[in-house]
Design a protein around this motif. Structure first.
Motif, mmCIF file in Angstrom:
data_model
loop_
_atom_site.group_PDB
_atom_site.id
_atom_site.type_symbol
_atom_site.label_atom_id
_atom_site.label_comp_id
_atom_site.label_asym_id
_atom_site.label_seq_id
_atom_site.Cartn_x
_atom_site.Cartn_y
_atom_site.Cartn_z
ATOM 1 N N ASP A 78 0.608 -1.030 0.139
ATOM 2 C CA ASP A 78 0.032 0.303 0.297
ATOM 3 C C ASP A 78 0.370 1.213 0.108
ATOM 4 O O ASP A 78 0.288 2.380 -0.167
ATOM 5 C CB ASP A 78 -0.777 -0.043 1.134
ATOM 6 C CG ASP A 78 0.078 -0.272 2.751
ATOM 7 O OD1 ASP A 78 1.090 -0.918 2.255
ATOM 8 O OD2 ASP A 78 -0.199 0.425 3.482
ATOM 9 N N LEU A 79 2.231 1.363 0.017
ATOM 10 C CA LEU A 79 3.102 2.444 -0.297
ATOM 11 C C LEU A 79 3.319 3.584 -1.557
ATOM 12 O O LEU A 79 3.145 2.115 -2.261
ATOM 13 C CB LEU A 79 4.009 2.399 0.543
ATOM 14 C CG LEU A 79 4.451 1.501 1.970
ATOM 15 C CD1 LEU A 79 5.776 1.363 1.634
ATOM 16 C CD2 LEU A 79 4.078 2.751 3.223
ATOM 17 N N ALA A 80 2.935 4.093 -2.164
ATOM 18 C CA ALA A 80 2.972 5.212 -2.956
ATOM 19 C C ALA A 80 3.885 6.181 -2.788
ATOM 20 O O ALA A 80 2.450 7.085 -2.434
ATOM 21 C CB ALA A 80 1.491 4.790 -3.435
ATOM 22 N N PHE A 81 4.235 6.316 -2.726
ATOM 23 C CA PHE A 81 5.424 7.460 -2.054
ATOM 24 C C PHE A 81 6.182 8.480 -3.711
ATOM 25 O O PHE A 81 6.032 8.251 -4.788
ATOM 26 C CB PHE A 81 6.625 7.459 -2.033
ATOM 27 C CG PHE A 81 6.552 6.320 -0.738
ATOM 28 C CD1 PHE A 81 6.181 7.535 0.458
ATOM 29 C CD2 PHE A 81 7.388 5.628 -0.454
ATOM 30 C CE1 PHE A 81 6.130 6.373 1.866
ATOM 31 C CE2 PHE A 81 7.590 5.127 1.002
ATOM 32 C CZ PHE A 81 6.681 4.855 1.558
ATOM 33 N N SER A 82 5.639 9.767 -3.810
ATOM 34 C CA SER A 82 5.607 11.130 -5.010
ATOM 35 C C SER A 82 6.853 10.955 -4.592
ATOM 36 O O SER A 82 7.757 10.862 -3.142
ATOM 37 C CB SER A 82 4.607 12.166 -4.993
ATOM 38 O OG SER A 82 4.936 12.612 -3.831
ATOM 39 N N PRO A 83 7.730 11.429 -6.401
ATOM 40 C CA PRO A 83 9.123 12.237 -6.029
ATOM 41 C C PRO A 83 9.307 12.965 -5.052
ATOM 42 O O PRO A 83 8.338 13.834 -5.511
ATOM 43 C CB PRO A 83 9.446 11.520 -7.834
ATOM 44 C CG PRO A 83 8.105 10.834 -8.221
ATOM 45 C CD PRO A 83 6.788 10.745 -7.298
ATOM 46 N N LEU A 84 10.875 12.865 -4.531
ATOM 47 C CA LEU A 84 10.836 14.179 -4.388
ATOM 48 C C LEU A 84 11.526 15.341 -5.116
ATOM 49 O O LEU A 84 12.522 14.946 -4.867
ATOM 50 C CB LEU A 84 11.834 13.864 -2.823
ATOM 51 C CG LEU A 84 11.255 15.097 -2.505
ATOM 52 C CD1 LEU A 84 10.734 15.941 -1.688
ATOM 53 C CD2 LEU A 84 12.994 15.014 -0.545
ATOM 54 N N SER A 85 11.200 16.300 -5.340
ATOM 55 C CA SER A 85 11.663 16.678 -6.902
ATOM 56 C C SER A 85 13.090 18.015 -6.065
ATOM 57 O O SER A 85 13.214 18.060 -4.981
ATOM 58 C CB SER A 85 11.006 18.094 -7.659
ATOM 59 O OG SER A 85 10.831 19.192 -6.972
ATOM 60 N N SER A 86 14.289 18.362 -7.088
ATOM 61 C CA SER A 86 15.236 18.689 -6.341
ATOM 62 C C SER A 86 14.250 20.322 -6.387
ATOM 63 O O SER A 86 15.017 21.243 -4.755
ATOM 64 C CB SER A 86 16.173 19.188 -7.763
ATOM 65 O OG SER A 86 16.557 18.582 -8.444
#
Length: 288
Positions: A78-86
């Motif tokens: 159930d883990l869906a992490f969003s990308p961490l932009s610069s």
């Protein structure tokens, strides 16, 4: 590769009769039988038996342990992490540093928890927490001031890392984490443990300044899949009994931290360079 019952018994530290009993009672036997009727175990069979050894060693009844041993640990779906932009990483570092310099522990904890919830431990650790803590450490080294800032910031990160639910059902101990003797920097181990919790893996952290004898005893008693030792200085790393630990059957040995970079290591020792690599070593050896 295939292994004889005697070889497997030696790898796992059990009697050959124990393997025979587990085969007859619980079906934890070899996948291969030769034309002559000889039993031969494959790597997958050995892994199931290793889980059986660990579970029974933790006090789980043999019948229940046999059921659990057949199931490989699974990552949480159930883990869906969003990308961490610069840009987001830069903004988060600025916000965290500002809160740290105000000694605003509640704000730091809130920011840290949100970063982990939204982006996962690895991204939060590598893109925000490590740069911030390094900057605060350099401030202390350059000015001799700010120790209280560094300590509160570290405590806030630790609080957020420990908010991740840990696997609680009986199972194989995927990783045993420990610092080298007299090593006091153990927060990176908590980051690794939190990332393993995201993957549903069981782990334990022995913390700072673990004597060599205590580390060896813990590995012997707990039989983790992977034992990872952290050291940030070579003189501390040299106090770790790698050869003795490597002689323990069934446990993969890994080391991490700057203290190991310049040292020649035995061929059986893994040396991950990043948090992601350390996680992968554990996952690769626990069925993922």
């Amino acid at each position: 590769m295939t292994y004889t019952p005697r070889a497997v018994a030696g790898m796992l530290g059990v009697a050959p009769t124990t393997l025979r009993t587990w085969d007859q009672r619980y079906g934890l036997g070899p996948s291969i039988r030769t034309d002559g009727g000889h039993r031969r175990y494959e790597d997958a069979d050995v892994e199931v038996l290793r889980r059986m050894v660990v579970l029974t060693g933790q006090g789980v009844a043999a019948s229940s342990a046999a059921v659990l041993a057949r199931h490989e640990p699974q990552a949480r779906p159930d883990l869906a992490f969003s990308p961490l932009s610069s840009e987001d990483a830069v903004s988060a570092r600025r916000s965290f540093l500002a809160a740290a310099k105000r000694l605003d522990e509640p704000m730091m904890s809130e920011l840290a928890e949100k970063l982990i919830t939204d982006h996962g431990v690895v991204s939060a650790w590598e893109a925000v927490f490590v740069p911030v803590l390094v900057a605060l450490g350099e401030l202390v080294a350059d000015t001799g001031q700010g120790v209280e800032i560094e300590h509160l910031a570290s405590g806030s990160v630790l609080f957020a890392l420990r908010s991740i639910p840990r696997a609680s059902s009986p199972g194989v101990l995927s990783a045993l984490l420990a610092c080298a003797p007299d090593e006091q920097h153990w927060l990176p181990l908590e980051a690794l443990g939190a990332a393993l919790s995201e993957q549903g893996r069981m782990w334990r952290n022995l913390g700072a300044r673990v004597p060599a004898e205590a580390l060896y005893d813990a590995v012997t008693r707990l039989r983790p899949t992977v034992a990872l030792i952290w050291a940030h200085q070579p003189e501390l790393a040299l106090r770790v009994p790698l050869e003795e630990l490597g002689a323990r059957p069934g446990t993969v040995l890994a080391v991490a931290g700057a203290g190991w970079h310049s040292l020649a290591l035995p061929s059986f020792v893994h040396r991950p360079a990043t948090l992601t690599e350390a996680i992968r070593i554990v996952l690769d050896h626990t069925g993922s």
